[in-house]
Scaffold this motif. Structure first.
Motif, mmCIF file in Angstrom:
data_model
loop_
_atom_site.group_PDB
_atom_site.id
_atom_site.type_symbol
_atom_site.label_atom_id
_atom_site.label_comp_id
_atom_site.label_asym_id
_atom_site.label_seq_id
_atom_site.Cartn_x
_atom_site.Cartn_y
_atom_site.Cartn_z
ATOM 1 N N GLY B 101 -20.853 -6.409 9.128
ATOM 2 C CA GLY B 101 -19.853 -7.394 9.502
ATOM 3 C C GLY B 101 -19.449 -7.307 10.957
ATOM 4 O O GLY B 101 -20.070 -6.605 11.765
ATOM 5 N N ALA B 102 -18.382 -8.039 11.284
ATOM 6 C CA ALA B 102 -17.881 -8.091 12.654
ATOM 7 C C ALA B 102 -16.407 -8.458 12.612
ATOM 8 O O ALA B 102 -15.921 -9.002 11.616
ATOM 9 C CB ALA B 102 -18.650 -9.135 13.466
ATOM 10 N N LEU B 103 -15.701 -8.138 13.701
ATOM 11 C CA LEU B 103 -14.288 -8.499 13.821
ATOM 12 C C LEU B 103 -14.166 -9.594 14.861
ATOM 13 O O LEU B 103 -14.703 -9.462 15.971
ATOM 14 C CB LEU B 103 -13.453 -7.283 14.252
ATOM 15 C CG LEU B 103 -13.132 -6.199 13.212
ATOM 16 C CD1 LEU B 103 -12.555 -6.808 11.941
ATOM 17 C CD2 LEU B 103 -14.319 -5.331 12.893
ATOM 18 N N VAL B 104 -13.483 -10.667 14.512
ATOM 19 C CA VAL B 104 -13.319 -11.785 15.440
ATOM 20 C C VAL B 104 -11.831 -12.062 15.651
ATOM 21 O O VAL B 104 -10.969 -11.475 14.990
ATOM 22 C CB VAL B 104 -14.046 -13.055 14.943
ATOM 23 C CG1 VAL B 104 -15.521 -12.767 14.710
ATOM 24 C CG2 VAL B 104 -13.400 -13.605 13.686
ATOM 25 N N ASP B 107 -7.019 -15.562 13.204
ATOM 26 C CA ASP B 107 -6.729 -16.990 13.058
ATOM 27 C C ASP B 107 -5.329 -17.237 13.623
ATOM 28 O O ASP B 107 -4.495 -16.346 13.702
ATOM 29 C CB ASP B 107 -6.864 -17.450 11.602
ATOM 30 C CG ASP B 107 -5.854 -16.825 10.669
ATOM 31 O OD1 ASP B 107 -5.088 -15.933 11.105
ATOM 32 O OD2 ASP B 107 -5.814 -17.197 9.496
ATOM 33 N N MET B 149 -15.213 -10.493 9.427
ATOM 34 C CA MET B 149 -16.170 -11.543 9.064
ATOM 35 C C MET B 149 -17.492 -10.917 8.629
ATOM 36 O O MET B 149 -17.964 -9.961 9.244
ATOM 37 C CB MET B 149 -16.485 -12.434 10.279
ATOM 38 C CG MET B 149 -15.365 -13.321 10.735
ATOM 39 S SD MET B 149 -15.073 -14.658 9.577
ATOM 40 C CE MET B 149 -13.319 -14.901 9.868
ATOM 41 N N ARG B 177 -11.795 -12.125 5.935
ATOM 42 C CA ARG B 177 -12.422 -12.534 4.684
ATOM 43 C C ARG B 177 -11.981 -11.588 3.557
ATOM 44 O O ARG B 177 -11.975 -10.364 3.727
ATOM 45 C CB ARG B 177 -13.939 -12.478 4.813
ATOM 46 C CG ARG B 177 -14.515 -13.528 5.749
ATOM 47 C CD ARG B 177 -14.649 -14.880 5.057
ATOM 48 N NE ARG B 177 -15.389 -15.836 5.875
ATOM 49 C CZ ARG B 177 -14.853 -16.677 6.764
ATOM 50 N NH1 ARG B 177 -13.549 -16.666 6.984
ATOM 51 N NH2 ARG B 177 -15.605 -17.507 7.450
#
Lengths: 79, 226
Positions: B101-104, B107, B149, B177
């Motif tokens: 996964g990854a961190l974005v 929001d 994510m 998520r």
């Protein structure tokens, strides 16, 4: 020497809050009709002729983009 | 024997001092590791702490993952060394491919800084055995790019294999998520989470001492009495 452009964009399924914020600001500035904005990154690389396409792909996929969340394209441009 | 736990400092790391303090609180020796030094100095486990390594340039953790010390951490993790990534450290471990996964960006673009309730979903990893399964713990969360994510197959695999270690309780703070706050690798030796257990080790400086359990857990995993 050649100029190579790498464009990196968030994948379509990844939420892009920065693009959404830009899109949300446009009507407040009086610009109507822009229905969506996605924000990415644009890299311009000056590379020696010895750097082949495979190497450029490794640079894009392994470093400039994170394939988990981003798509990338490479193109050589005329100077 | 006293366990020796390394704490890495990159340019831009902020929470190495608190992480080292948490290591000492647990009864282990904290060993400072420098990003440019590939030598892990014989440590038994590694903490990759929070901050803004390399100014978060390019992507959070994208440049730190190529630091000489990380090459050694990746090799050691393959041999089973417990590794904990906190916040920026979690981002670095994802960039390094040690965790999926990854961190974005959060929001709504808000930097979130608050004490956050988490639920312990997996108490069998090297960093979570001291918790009861389903326990709720209060740990500070402070991040602007903490939204976890991964693609759908990856999320299904994580859920199916019980690799979600911590989940946010209540309102999702950042758009992650499945409310995921922390995940583990396949063997449960490498764990990453966005909240900061090193800031929750005593009532004087944190909202709880719930974070200390992660460090005690690592000592258990190393076979050292705490």
């Amino acid at each position: 020497m050649a100029r190579v452009v790498v464009d990196v964009m968030p994948k379509p399924e990844i939420l892009d809050p920065q693009g959404q914020a830009v899109a949300g600001a446009l009507p407040r500035l009086g610009f109507d009709g822009v229905t969506e904005v996605r924000q990415g990154k644009h890299f311009e690389l000056e590379v020696d002729d010895s750097v082949d396409d495979d190497t450029l792909a490794k640079i894009a996929e392994g470093f400039l983009a994170n394939p988990v969340i981003e798509d990338w394209t490479i193109r050589r441009v005329e100077q | 024997m006293t366990a020796r736990i390394g704490v890495i400092t990159f340019p831009g790391t902020l929470d190495d001092v608190d992480a080292a303090r948490a290591v000492r609180y647990s009864g282990a020796e904290a060993v400072s590791l420098w990003h440019a030094d590939a030598d892990l100095h014989g440590v038994d486990a590694v903490v990759v702490p929070g901050g803004f390594s390399y100014g978060d340039y390019l992507r959070c953790g994208a440049i730190a993952r190529f630091a000489p010390v990380m090459t050694s951490v990746i090799d050691a993790a393959a041999k089973g060394m417990p590794v904990l990534g906190i916040c920026n450290g979690f981002q670095i471990l994802c960039e390094a491919g040690l965790l999926p996964g990854a961190l974005v960006r959060n929001d709504k673009l808000h930097f979130v800084c608050r004490d956050q309730w988490l639920r312990v979903e997996n108490n069998t990893t090297a960093w979570s055995t001291r918790y009861d399964s389903g326990a709720e713990v209060l740990i500070p969360l402070k991040s602007g790019e903490g939204s976890y994510m991964a693609d759908k197959p990856t999320l299904e695999r994580l859920e199916g294999d019980g690799r979600v270690v911590f989940r946010y309780v209540g309102e999702n703070p950042n758009g992650s998520r499945s409310d995921i706050a922390g995940v583990a690798d396949e063997r449960g030796r490498v764990v990453g989470l966005m909240p900061h257990p090193e800031h929750a080790i005593d009532a004087l400086t944190g909202p709880s001492d719930d974070g200390l359990g992660m460090f005690y857990s690592a000592l258990d995993a190393l076979g050292v009495a705490a």
